[in-house]
Design a protein around this motif. Sequence first.
Motif, PDB file in Angstrom:
ATOM      1  N   GLU A 230     -10.799 -38.753  -2.099  1.00  0.00           N
ATOM      2  CA  GLU A 230     -10.773 -39.579  -2.626  1.00  0.00           C
ATOM      3  C   GLU A 230     -11.505 -40.196  -3.464  1.00  0.00           C
ATOM      4  O   GLU A 230     -11.343 -40.800  -5.034  1.00  0.00           O
ATOM      5  CB  GLU A 230     -10.560 -40.685  -1.544  1.00  0.00           C
ATOM      6  N   LYS A 231     -12.326 -39.807  -3.770  1.00  0.00           N
ATOM      7  CA  LYS A 231     -13.368 -39.818  -4.513  1.00  0.00           C
ATOM      8  C   LYS A 231     -13.687 -39.112  -5.856  1.00  0.00           C
ATOM      9  O   LYS A 231     -12.744 -39.302  -6.934  1.00  0.00           O
ATOM     10  CB  LYS A 231     -14.926 -39.325  -3.818  1.00  0.00           C
ATOM     11  N   TYR A 232     -12.458 -38.168  -5.891  1.00  0.00           N
ATOM     12  CA  TYR A 232     -12.725 -36.843  -6.919  1.00  0.00           C
ATOM     13  C   TYR A 232     -11.000 -37.362  -7.356  1.00  0.00           C
ATOM     14  O   TYR A 232     -11.385 -36.939  -9.159  1.00  0.00           O
ATOM     15  CB  TYR A 232     -12.290 -35.366  -6.655  1.00  0.00           C
ATOM     16  N   LEU A 233     -10.402 -38.406  -7.083  1.00  0.00           N
ATOM     17  CA  LEU A 233      -9.038 -39.339  -7.656  1.00  0.00           C
ATOM     18  C   LEU A 233      -9.696 -40.065  -8.188  1.00  0.00           C
ATOM     19  O   LEU A 233      -8.894 -40.221  -9.500  1.00  0.00           O
ATOM     20  CB  LEU A 233      -7.781 -39.770  -6.619  1.00  0.00           C
ATOM     21  N   VAL A 234     -11.069 -40.524  -8.450  1.00  0.00           N
ATOM     22  CA  VAL A 234     -10.848 -41.635  -8.514  1.00  0.00           C
ATOM     23  C   VAL A 234     -12.002 -41.407 -10.090  1.00  0.00           C
ATOM     24  O   VAL A 234     -12.068 -41.677 -10.988  1.00  0.00           O
ATOM     25  CB  VAL A 234     -11.904 -42.874  -7.700  1.00  0.00           C
ATOM     26  N   GLY A 235     -12.558 -40.307  -9.554  1.00  0.00           N
ATOM     27  CA  GLY A 235     -13.073 -40.288 -10.883  1.00  0.00           C
ATOM     28  C   GLY A 235     -12.559 -38.519 -11.429  1.00  0.00           C
ATOM     29  O   GLY A 235     -12.876 -39.086 -13.002  1.00  0.00           O
ATOM     30  N   HIS A 236     -11.411 -38.180 -11.479  1.00  0.00           N
ATOM     31  CA  HIS A 236     -10.960 -37.905 -12.339  1.00  0.00           C
ATOM     32  C   HIS A 236      -9.233 -37.973 -12.417  1.00  0.00           C
ATOM     33  O   HIS A 236      -8.035 -37.608 -13.331  1.00  0.00           O
ATOM     34  CB  HIS A 236     -10.587 -36.002 -11.688  1.00  0.00           C
ATOM     35  N   CYS A 237      -8.768 -38.808 -12.294  1.00  0.00           N
ATOM     36  CA  CYS A 237      -7.433 -40.169 -12.201  1.00  0.00           C
ATOM     37  C   CYS A 237      -7.874 -41.040 -12.657  1.00  0.00           C
ATOM     38  O   CYS A 237      -7.504 -41.765 -12.134  1.00  0.00           O
ATOM     39  CB  CYS A 237      -6.564 -39.490 -11.369  1.00  0.00           C
ATOM     40  N   SER A 238      -8.129 -42.068 -13.239  1.00  0.00           N
ATOM     41  CA  SER A 238      -8.712 -43.179 -14.070  1.00  0.00           C
ATOM     42  C   SER A 238      -7.174 -43.972 -14.087  1.00  0.00           C
ATOM     43  O   SER A 238      -6.280 -43.958 -14.122  1.00  0.00           O
ATOM     44  CB  SER A 238      -9.700 -43.209 -14.538  1.00  0.00           C
TER      45      SER A 238
END
Length: 354
Positions: A230-238
């Motif tokens: 989830e953190k990766y999605l937030v950080g790389h798919c804004s």
Amino acid sequence: KQWYQRRVAITAGGSAASYVVADSKSDTYNDVDLIFGVNLGHPDSFKRVKEAVGESLLKLLPAHVSKARLRPKMMIDAYVNKMVKVSQSNDCWSLMSLHNKGGCNVELKFVDKMRRQFEFSVDSFQIYLDPLLYYKEHAHMSMSKTFYPTVFGVSLYGDFEEAAGHLKDHLIDTIQPEEIRGGGLLKYARLLSSGYTPLHPSKLARMERYMCSRFFIDFPDIDKQSEVIEKYLVGHCSDSRGAVFCARARYTYLMVLHRIIEQSTVCLMSHERRQTLRFITQAACACLKVANGSNGRSKRAPSGCPPDPRKCNTRLTTNATTPAITHRKSDYKKDFKISPDAAPFVPGQYYPSY
């Protein structure tokens, strides 16, 4: 200024450095990584770094803002959304991420020793900014097209020209993926979903197995796995390019990640594997509903199945395709060697050969 007087390198790294090296309008960057080489051997070093960042943020506030009642700690609480501290014999560094509402955060890394500073050849670049900082301090002329300082870049992968070629041709290659925290699995899935292809397809199956094994070693339970994904999605798919675009990008990414884990995971019990795949499936279904403008709650997806739009009772209205890579059983029997021509990685080496 004090860091520069001590002749300590300040570099730009990560996707921002790759963006500069690529010199292509089609490539983008997610964060701006600034790396400061510092000595963290003193017991109070990490505390001093934190105070220095807070004081710098305080000085950067607009002139009309009253600073009388503000303190560096308040600035840290307001602007820093992630802090990491690693203090080991061969791994000593600190990370502070400055939050940006539209994505593209500023990542400040203070490095004494770092065992692994890159994941893949395409993100192994670092650009030394010391000449630019020296120019800002001492030059009396403004920069122009004919008068400017010269900066230079290196590749921690080993061969700058080879790594730059991988970046230009959208190729995936790495060295010893089992050394990367998380195995580089999440970044690898993002590269595939962005149209990158493996440099050595015959070695792909074994490489993916190494990545999955290291990922589940570092994140052994479903809570940690879901949190890091989830953190990766937030950080790389804004959401800076719109909620629908973001949802479609996340859906494509999750499909690729699902395929890799489903085909290449050999270190988990069957129920643990199904649990991870179920989480990814549900997350992908939620993205589909956002992409199609549905405000309803996503239906529980069947366990162990790929995030197929038909099984989410919705349809993705996009022409995006997921890279399809087939594995042969013979691939698993071959010896695993990645990029034999590349220079070996030396743990703890901060200044690479180039």
